[in-house]
Design a protein around this motif. Structure first.
Motif, mmCIF file in Angstrom:
data_model
loop_
_atom_site.group_PDB
_atom_site.id
_atom_site.type_symbol
_atom_site.label_atom_id
_atom_site.label_comp_id
_atom_site.label_asym_id
_atom_site.label_seq_id
_atom_site.Cartn_x
_atom_site.Cartn_y
_atom_site.Cartn_z
ATOM 1 N N VAL B 522 0.643 -1.438 -0.353
ATOM 2 C CA VAL B 522 -0.183 0.037 0.230
ATOM 3 C C VAL B 522 1.128 0.867 -0.372
ATOM 4 C CG1 VAL B 522 -1.862 1.268 1.115
ATOM 5 C CG2 VAL B 522 -1.558 -1.411 1.265
ATOM 6 N N HIS B 523 0.881 1.827 -1.145
ATOM 7 C CA HIS B 523 1.577 3.701 -1.706
ATOM 8 C C HIS B 523 0.651 4.415 -1.401
ATOM 9 C CE1 HIS B 523 5.648 2.126 -2.773
ATOM 10 N NE2 HIS B 523 5.070 1.098 -2.094
ATOM 11 N N GLN B 524 1.092 5.451 -0.055
ATOM 12 C CA GLN B 524 0.792 6.761 0.436
ATOM 13 C C GLN B 524 0.243 7.468 -0.297
ATOM 14 O OE1 GLN B 524 -1.202 6.670 3.639
ATOM 15 N NE2 GLN B 524 -2.170 8.069 3.012
ATOM 16 N N LEU B 525 -0.520 8.172 -1.139
ATOM 17 C CA LEU B 525 -0.267 8.983 -2.562
ATOM 18 C C LEU B 525 -0.273 10.791 -2.384
ATOM 19 C CD1 LEU B 525 -2.648 8.024 -5.692
ATOM 20 C CD2 LEU B 525 -0.123 7.743 -4.935
ATOM 21 N N SER B 526 0.495 10.587 -2.314
ATOM 22 C CA SER B 526 1.044 12.288 -2.078
ATOM 23 C C SER B 526 0.533 13.352 -2.715
ATOM 24 C CB SER B 526 2.706 12.951 -1.961
ATOM 25 O OG SER B 526 3.395 12.757 -3.063
#
Lengths: 211, 700
Positions: B522-526
């Motif tokens: 899971v990648h946090q999107l900036s």
């Protein structure tokens, strides 16, 4: 939240006020924060004999920390205690032809003191006076994060031992006499009952601290 | 005469004992003497100890009854038996014969007996009748009415049918009459809708009215559910004498008429060209119009006023909350307007738009006002509207009675502090904190605007990735599930190829944050400057290289190896803004046609150029090693040439792409003859005209 109300034993050679001062100093030194003052009052209502052949007595207890409510505890059968709105007082004044505040007894019973906060805990220490005569020091310890009494008995004992002069090894008499409230949700009425037990013993002229 | 009577008289007199009879015979035959033994107590029982139990003497009444039993009432003439009766009657009983002389007058006795007899007779008759009635009622022998009326008739079905028909007919007539009456009364009430009183009754169904003096007033406000606007919302109802169509006039206190809406603008402070697309306005209007069912002018007026009041309440709550918000949001309150600076550097403006009724006609043409905005409203506006309703409803439920009244119907129920604090005996401190800061209205509103913004941005970003040879299929479930949670799933497809690449990727937007999820990570999107969803390029590289492999396989190439480098390690070190442009997610497919030749096809993806294909070739070393024989041979340091796929504009992309790749491979310096031949064939195939049989003339 759960509360224990116990009389605070006054040391020999000191007045009750001095004992209370010492206690509040101790609490502040332990890191408690001082909060608002509090007051618990108890008034006795007696039925007039011409209206009711069998005399009925009940007590109305007001707690400043529960400002919207008042508590009615009958003298005989305490299982039918009532938690009511504050407007109940107005209703009682309408019933003044049937019930009357007891005039012969010298004044009201009341506990006045200060609230101290420490995280989840809250300690209320106050002077119990009966018609202006100081009778002793009352301490109410409250744990705000728990509602089931039985889960917190040991914690409360330990907590109260931190400021009581002698280690707390018994539960208050009201709680030990009612084992069925241990597992149930704790209601504010139980606190009021604990106060009432102390008030009743003062009215009867017994000494507050049995130890 | 007396002698004649001697024989019969002896029997009743002598019943008592034979001794009496004897004594009678001893005297003269003419004079009859009746002697009775003195009344002795009759012994009923003698016990074993010799004690006698006497029967008590019979009472007068009993005696009378006994004697009356002996009278023959049917015999009217009693002259003969008179004396006997007298004797038996016991009037002179127990006396010696001499006393017979002083017996009472026979006429007097007859008279007294007569009354007795009459009474007895009537009693007898009564008893007889009673028994008859009892017998009748019990056995029902003679009182059966129906059998008495007629003989049992044999069943006649036609006749019965006729009777039933008649009965049904009469009932139907009754029903029809009742229905007619109902119809008439319904018509009357409909007619009476225009009546003042009827209209008042209808109004009272939906609004709270009360009579104060001669006026009828009502209340729209939310006072009892914790509203801060205590005085607002009073209205008065007046009778409209002039217009018969509109019997009521509603006069609302305060400036509540007209249309009202909450406008939410999302704007960037540093506006840059690609982000202009995200600047949008969300507007809400007429929150409660669906609650009120009746459609009359005054209902509409009241609903609009209540909506206005409600939105004012909302703005007041927002501005009140703005004080306690964290300083990172830097809330600023300008009258009816609240500004927040959000985390992504954009400003959210929540503004109360109110157009008074007087101005509505003047400004109808301008699009600045909410009442003209309704038709062309953004689809998200409706979501915001619903969400705000929901938030406010939950807030009111917290503050008021659990069974909340319909908001449009105004204030009902217990006051909140009475309900919550007194019966439950709550603590003073619980009372003081009605709203926890986590659930404050403004944070929820900001979260909502973030969610909408993120969603819009992600969709736009995906739109940019789509090209002629890549279709991204988006499954957006947010409208079905909830506004708080949005999940966008992706599938890839390339036109002209059979397979449909269902990826494991999904964008998840939740509580103001966006994440890019794959199966493993899971990648946090900036969402600052660029969308950094590197994993999406990985998926795209995978997809394109699969497409390329299909293409090469169809040209009888053999896939030797497939290497993928997703460039995670380079990405971590590089700064974010550079990393996306230079993200080198690539895959190298090594193909071979013979054992000594290797061609390399490299697919690279990034945001700047959606994807590119490079080719290279190398021959095996002159003396073949085991690696060559086992097809494990990997050429070192190949030099790649780019295949210019941008020249594909339209048409059959699959065929064009394959021809370009093959010709690129063929143009490489170390190509085999076979490959060059195949490349030439491919070009001629493309140039070949369509066969003649596909023309319409030949088919027809």
């Amino acid at each position: 939240m759960i509360s224990w109300v116990v009389p605070y034993p006054t040391p020999e050679g000191k007045t009750h006020n001095q004992a209370l001062d010492d206690l509040s100093k101790l609490l502040l030194a332990q890191g408690y924060e001082k909060d608002v003052p509090y007051c618990v009052e108890c008034e006795m209502y007696v039925s007039l004999p011409e209206m009711m052949p069998v005399q009925k007595v009940f007590h109305v207890i007001l707690d400043s920390d529960r400002p919207a409510s008042c508590f009615l505890i009958p003298d005989k059968d305490q299982s039918i205690s009532i938690t009511a709105e504050k407007s109940m007082m107005g209703f009682l004044s309408k019933l003044s032809k049937i019930f009357k505040t007891s005039p012969g007894k010298t004044g009201n019973l009341e506990v006045r003191g200060q609230t101290f906060l420490y995280r989840d805990f809250c300690v209320r220490a106050g002077i119990l006076s009966y018609g202006g005569v100081i009778k002793g020091v009352i301490v109410e310890a409250e744990l705000r994060s728990c509602s089931i009494l039985i889960t917190a008995v040991e914690l409360m004992k330990e907590f109260m031992s931190t400021f009581m002069p002698t280690p707390m090894d018994t539960v208050p008499s009201y709680i030990s006499s009612k084992p069925n409230i241990l597992g149930a949700m704790y209601s504010p009425l139980e606190t009021i009952h604990q106060y009432y037990d102390i008030f009743a013993s003062v009215r009867a002229g017994r000494s507050l601290v049995s130890r | 005469m007396v002698g004649d009577r001697e024989e019969p008289s002896s029997s009743p007199a002598g019943l008592g004992s034979p001794a009496v009879r004897n004594s009678g015979r001893r005297d003269s035959a003419n004079i009859r003497v009746t002697v009775e033994c003195p009344l002795q107590p009759q012994i009923s029982e003698i016990t074993f100890d010799g004690q006698e139990i006497h029967q008590p003497p019979i009472s007068r009444g009993e005696r009378l009854y006994r004697n009356a039993c002996k009278i023959n009432f049917l015999e009217e003439d009693v002259e003969d038996g008179e004396e006997d009766e007298l004797v038996s009657f016991g009037v002179a009983g127990g006396r010696p014969k001499e006393t017979r002389v002083q017996r009472p007058d026979p006429g007097q006795i007859v008279w007294s007996l007569d009354s007795v007899r009459n009474k007895l007779r009537s009693a007898h008759m009564e008893v007889a009748i009673l028994t008859d009635i009892l017998a009748l009622s019990k056995e029902r022998k003679y009182m059966r009415v129906e059998s008495a009326v007629s003989d049992p008739v044999e069943s006649k079905p036609h006749f019965n049918m006729h009777i039933k028909k008649k009965a049904a007919q009469s009932v139907s007539v009754l029903f029809a009459e009742a229905a007619n009456r109902l119809k008439r009364s319904a018509a009357d009430t409909q007619k009476g809708d225009n009546d003042y009183h009827h209209a008042l009754i209808n109004l009272r169904d939906q609004w709270r009215l009360k009579k104060t003096g001669a006026n009828v007033t009502g209340d729209l406000g939310y006072r009892t559910v914790g509203s801060a606007l205590k005085a607002a919302g009073q209205f008065e109802i007046r009778k409209n004498e002039d217009n018969s169509e509109k019997p009521l006039n509603v006069v609302i206190v305060g400036d509540l008429s007209g249309e009202c809406a909450v406008q939410i603008d999302i704007a960037f402070d540093h506006v840059r060209s690609p982000q202009k697309d995200y600047i949008d306005e969300l507007r809400t209007h007429d929150m409660w119009s669906k609650v009120i069912t009746a459609d009359t002018p005054w209902h509409r007026q009241l609903t609009a006023a209540q909506n206005c009041l409600y939105l004012r309440e909302l703005t007041m709550m927002l501005s009140a909350e703005a004080v306690n918000l964290p300083s990172s949001l830097s809330p600023i309150v300008f009258g009816d307007e609240v500004h927040y600076t959000s985390l992504f550097g954009h400003t959210v403006r929540v503004k109360l738009q109110h157009v008074p009724e007087s101005e509505m006609s003047r400004t109808k043409s301008t699009a600045r006002y909410p009442h003209n905005f309704n038709e062309s409203t953004w689809s998200e506006s409706r979501i915001v509207e619903m969400v705000m309703q929901m938030i406010m409803l939950t807030r009111m439920r917290d503050l008021s009675n659990p069974d909340i009244p319909i908001p449009a119907c105004g204030p009902l129920g217990l006051k909140n502090f009475r309900r919550k604090m007194s019966i439950q005996a709550r603590d003073r401190r619980v009372w003081k904190i009605p709203v926890t800061p986590e659930r404050s209205l403004s944070t929820e509103l900001l979260e909502l605007s973030h969610n909408l913004l993120l969603r819009k941005r992600i969709l736009k970003f995906l739109d940019e990735l789509v090209g002629p040879d890549l279709t991204i299929i988006i499954h957006d479930t947010s409208t079905l599930t909830s506004w708080k949670y949005c999940l966008i799933k992706l599938s890839f497809h390339t036109p002209g190829f059979d397979f449909y690449d269902r990826t494991n990727c999904a964008f998840e937007i939740h509580s103001g944050e966006a994440r890019f999820c794959t199966r493993n990570s899971v990648h946090q999107l900036s969402v600052g400057d660029d969308m950094e969803c590197h994993l999406l390029y990985v998926e795209m590289v995978r997809h394109h290289s699969t497409v390329m492999q299909f293409l090469l396989k169809s040209h009888r190439f053999e896939i030797i190896q497939y290497n993928a480098s997703y460039g995670f390690y380079e990405l971590k070190e590089a700064p974010v803004s550079i990393s996306v442009a230079n993200a080198l997610s690539y895959a190298i497919t090594i193909v071979a046609k013979s054992s000594d030749e290797r061609w390399l096809v490299k697919v690279v993806c990034s945001l700047c150029y959606v994807y590119r294909v490079y080719v290279a070739s190398l021959t095996a070393p002159p003396n073949p090693t085991n690696a060559v024989r086992n097809k494990d041979f990997v050429p070192p340091n190949p030099i790649f040439r780019e295949v210019d796929l941008n020249s594909i504009v339209g048409g059959d992309t699959r065929a064009k792409k394959s021809s370009m790749v093959i010709s690129a491979l063929a143009s490489l310096p170390q190509h085999s003859k076979l490959l060059r031949k195949q490349g030439a064939e491919q070009e001629t195939k493309l140039r070949r005209p369509a066969p003649a049989w596909t023309r319409w003339e030949t088919v027809v």
